[in-house]
Design a protein around this motif. Structure first.
Motif, PDB file in Angstrom:
ATOM      1  N   PHE A   1       4.871 -15.262 -31.427  1.00 35.17           N
ATOM      2  CA  PHE A   1       5.011 -14.283 -30.344  1.00 35.17           C
ATOM      3  C   PHE A   1       5.637 -14.951 -29.128  1.00 35.17           C
ATOM      4  O   PHE A   1       5.418 -16.133 -28.849  1.00 35.17           O
TER       5      PHE A   1
ATOM      6  N   ASP B   1      12.146  -9.369 -32.168  1.00 31.90           N
ATOM      7  CA  ASP B   1      13.299  -9.958 -31.479  1.00 31.90           C
ATOM      8  C   ASP B   1      14.584  -9.406 -32.074  1.00 31.90           C
ATOM      9  O   ASP B   1      14.686  -9.170 -33.279  1.00 31.90           O
TER      10      ASP B   1
ATOM     11  N   THR C   1      -3.440 -12.499 -24.772  1.00 37.78           N
ATOM     12  CA  THR C   1      -2.884 -12.094 -26.057  1.00 37.78           C
ATOM     13  C   THR C   1      -3.900 -12.318 -27.176  1.00 37.78           C
ATOM     14  O   THR C   1      -4.093 -11.456 -28.045  1.00 37.78           O
TER      15      THR C   1
ATOM     16  N   VAL D   1       8.013 -11.980 -32.454  1.00 35.60           N
ATOM     17  CA  VAL D   1       7.546 -10.750 -31.812  1.00 35.60           C
ATOM     18  C   VAL D   1       7.608 -10.946 -30.301  1.00 35.60           C
ATOM     19  O   VAL D   1       7.023 -11.893 -29.764  1.00 35.60           O
ATOM     20  N   VAL D   2       8.326 -10.079 -29.627  1.00 35.03           N
ATOM     21  CA  VAL D   2       8.463 -10.149 -28.174  1.00 35.03           C
ATOM     22  C   VAL D   2       7.386  -9.269 -27.546  1.00 35.03           C
ATOM     23  O   VAL D   2       7.279  -8.080 -27.863  1.00 35.03           O
ATOM     24  N   LEU D   3       6.581  -9.865 -26.680  1.00 36.09           N
ATOM     25  CA  LEU D   3       5.557  -9.117 -25.952  1.00 36.09           C
ATOM     26  C   LEU D   3       6.094  -8.805 -24.559  1.00 36.09           C
ATOM     27  O   LEU D   3       6.155  -9.665 -23.688  1.00 36.09           O
ATOM     28  N   ASP D   4       6.488  -7.565 -24.373  1.00 36.64           N
ATOM     29  CA  ASP D   4       7.069  -7.154 -23.094  1.00 36.64           C
ATOM     30  C   ASP D   4       6.014  -6.769 -22.077  1.00 36.64           C
ATOM     31  O   ASP D   4       6.294  -6.669 -20.888  1.00 36.64           O
TER      32      ASP D   4
ATOM     33  N   PRO E   1      -1.065  -4.342 -25.410  1.00 36.67           N
ATOM     34  CA  PRO E   1       0.236  -5.012 -25.293  1.00 36.67           C
ATOM     35  C   PRO E   1       1.360  -4.145 -25.862  1.00 36.67           C
ATOM     36  O   PRO E   1       1.159  -3.349 -26.778  1.00 36.67           O
ATOM     37  N   ARG E   2       2.535  -4.324 -25.304  1.00 35.57           N
ATOM     38  CA  ARG E   2       3.740  -3.651 -25.793  1.00 35.57           C
ATOM     39  C   ARG E   2       4.581  -4.699 -26.501  1.00 35.57           C
ATOM     40  O   ARG E   2       4.939  -5.720 -25.916  1.00 35.57           O
ATOM     41  N   TRP E   3       4.899  -4.459 -27.798  1.00 35.57           N
ATOM     42  CA  TRP E   3       5.614  -5.467 -28.556  1.00 35.57           C
ATOM     43  C   TRP E   3       6.806  -4.871 -29.289  1.00 35.57           C
ATOM     44  O   TRP E   3       6.881  -3.672 -29.516  1.00 35.57           O
ATOM     45  N   ARG E   4       7.741  -5.760 -29.645  1.00 31.92           N
ATOM     46  CA  ARG E   4       8.907  -5.392 -30.441  1.00 31.92           C
ATOM     47  C   ARG E   4       9.389  -6.627 -31.175  1.00 31.92           C
ATOM     48  O   ARG E   4       9.064  -7.755 -30.800  1.00 31.92           O
TER      49      ARG E   4
ATOM     50  N   LEU F   1      -0.842  -7.753 -36.286  1.00 33.83           N
ATOM     51  CA  LEU F   1       0.501  -8.216 -36.633  1.00 33.83           C
ATOM     52  C   LEU F   1       0.478  -9.073 -37.885  1.00 33.83           C
ATOM     53  O   LEU F   1       1.390  -8.996 -38.722  1.00 33.83           O
TER      54      LEU F   1
END
Length: 460
Positions: A44, A455, A25, A441-444, A450-453, A34
């Protein structure tokens, strides 16, 4: 004659265990993006690490041949993603307030998979637990009386109950019932069998030692057998939480404790070694559960695992920090650096309210990583710096310690505090100075892209 140490000589360090997921990360370039997007600190989260920690606990139970259930202690971190993972994996949740319980239910956790803990629960919380078929850890006789009344005046099912046992002397715990109170509670459960289903016993024990937990678990098993004679189900016990997390190596931890002195802290702040969380633990997480299961409780003839199997008793546990080991980090942007005689004072864009160890008059000790726009800072120099928050309070220090950074921190650099998901991120958060709370921030997906969204925590 006293030995005088130069203030910057042997500045102690406490590097966290190397963590490939966190390193990937840091090296992805995402964190500076971010930081720019949010304009402030953020956390994260790595949900796959929660999954692997949960699997480790379940494997420890399976290897010991013990029927058990893992309940995530929600107080350890408010993020919704952990509720999502519990729902996906049919894990339990330990909730201690109506807000926590609504969050769990709202993210798909079934009521029967929730255990409600905490002292002196409100009628609202008891009623919510009763209607959803949740298990309730009763802490006192008056709480049991209120629960019986609620169950008799509108519930469609009996209240599911654990009786919480006061730890043995010389405990000074405020949680649980003593021998006499347990006896009265059992009588009440027998008399009110239409309103209460007494499913077993629990305890709340401070600290991280495994032996006391095994000993007290053995006592709860004996209580279960006595309750069964009275006609009560009593088929499970809960040993609560207290599963340590191992943040750093034994060598680094013991060296740190031996070397640290007041001159290694801003304003000569003094900490006693007992003030600190044990950042190294030789037995941690699911291994601590294995140790508890393999212990012969005091006065017993066989291991706790054997006794659980022989008595047909289910083992419950409520880990929080241990399920979040490696599952996230906290990121702050450097927005000012000033020089003192032999160190720098770094000021970041957040406050110590988002790194909650200060709440315990202590300090979060694992070294933060210095991340420049070009990548992780490298160098052979010694650049000691403490870390202050953006508020106007002298006490707002994220790190009082003079951290030996490999390069001089600069405005725009990031400080990444490792492994903060367990209790650090939001236990003491506050929008002081009208500063926004750091988003999560959720790192899927990790890797080069990275793919993030954000919470999905619901508004209460």
């Amino acid at each position: 004659m006293a030995v005088i140490h130069p203030p910057t000589a042997n500045v102690p360090t406490l590097p966290a265990h190397t963590d490939p997921d966190t390193d990937r990360t840091l090296d992805s370039g995402l964190l500076h993006e971010l930081s720019y997007a949010f304009g402030g600190p953020f956390h994260f989260l790595l949900p796959h690490r929660f999954d692997s920690n949960l699997t480790a606990f379940r494997t420890a139970l399976s290897d010991a041949g013990v029927e058990g259930r893992v309940y995530y202690a929600k107080k350890a971190n408010k993020a919704a993603v952990w509720m999502e993972r519990c729902a996906a994996h049919q894990a339990g949740v330990d909730a201690a307030s109506t807000g926590e319980m609504r969050e769990a239910l709202g993210h798909g956790v079934r009521g029967e998979n929730i255990v409600v803990t905490g002292p002196a629960k409100s009628d609202e919380l008891l009623r919510l637990a009763l209607f959803h078929g949740s298990l309730i850890a009763v802490d006192a006789l008056d709480e049991l009386d209120r629960l019986v009344t609620l169950a008799l005046t509108g519930a469609v099912r009996p209240a599911r109950v654990l009786l919480r046992r006061l730890p043995p002397a010389p405990s000074h715990s405020r949680f649980g019932m003593n021998d006499a109170e347990i006896g009265i509670a059992l009588d009440s459960c027998v008399r009110n069998g239409d309103a209460v289903r007494m499913e077993g016993f629990s305890f709340h024990l401070s600290g991280y030692a495994t032996r006391p937990r095994a000993d007290l678990a053995g006592e709860l098993l004996n209580l279960c057998l006595k309750a069964r004679v009275l006609g009560l189900p009593a088929d499970r016990i809960s040993i609560g939480g207290g599963f340590a997390v191992d943040y750093s190596s034994a060598e680094h931890w013991h060296t740190f404790l031996a070397e640290q002195r007041p001159e290694h802290y801003h304003a000569s702040k003094s900490f006693h070694s007992d003030d600190f969380y044990p950042y190294h633990s030789p037995v941690a997480g699911a291994d601590a559960l294995r140790a508890i299961l393999s212990t012969v409780p005091e006065g017993g003839q066989s291991t706790l695992a054997a006794q659980l199997k022989d008595t047909g008793t289910l083992l419950m546990m409520e880990p929080g920090r241990a399920l979040l080991d490696g599952a996230g980090a906290s990121v702050f942007r450097v927005q000012g650096v000033k020089d003192r005689e032999d160190y720098q004072i770094v000021t970041v864009d957040g406050t110590s309210l988002s790194l909650s160890e200060q709440w315990f008059n202590s300090e979060y000790l694992p070294d933060p990583q210095l991340l420049t726009p070009a990548g992780r800072a490298v160098g052979n120099g010694l650049h000691p710096a403490c870390v202050g928050g953006a508020s106007c309070l002298e006490s707002d220090m994220l790190t009082w310690r003079k951290i030996p950074f490999p390069a001089r921190p600069g405005v725009g650099d990031l400080l990444v505090y490792p492994n903060t998901a367990g209790y650090q991120m939001d236990s003491n958060e506050s929008p002081f100075h009208d500063l926004p709370l750091p988003p999560k921030v959720v790192l899927d997906r990790l890797g080069d892209r990275p793919r993030w969204r954000l919470d999905r925590r619901a508004a209460l």
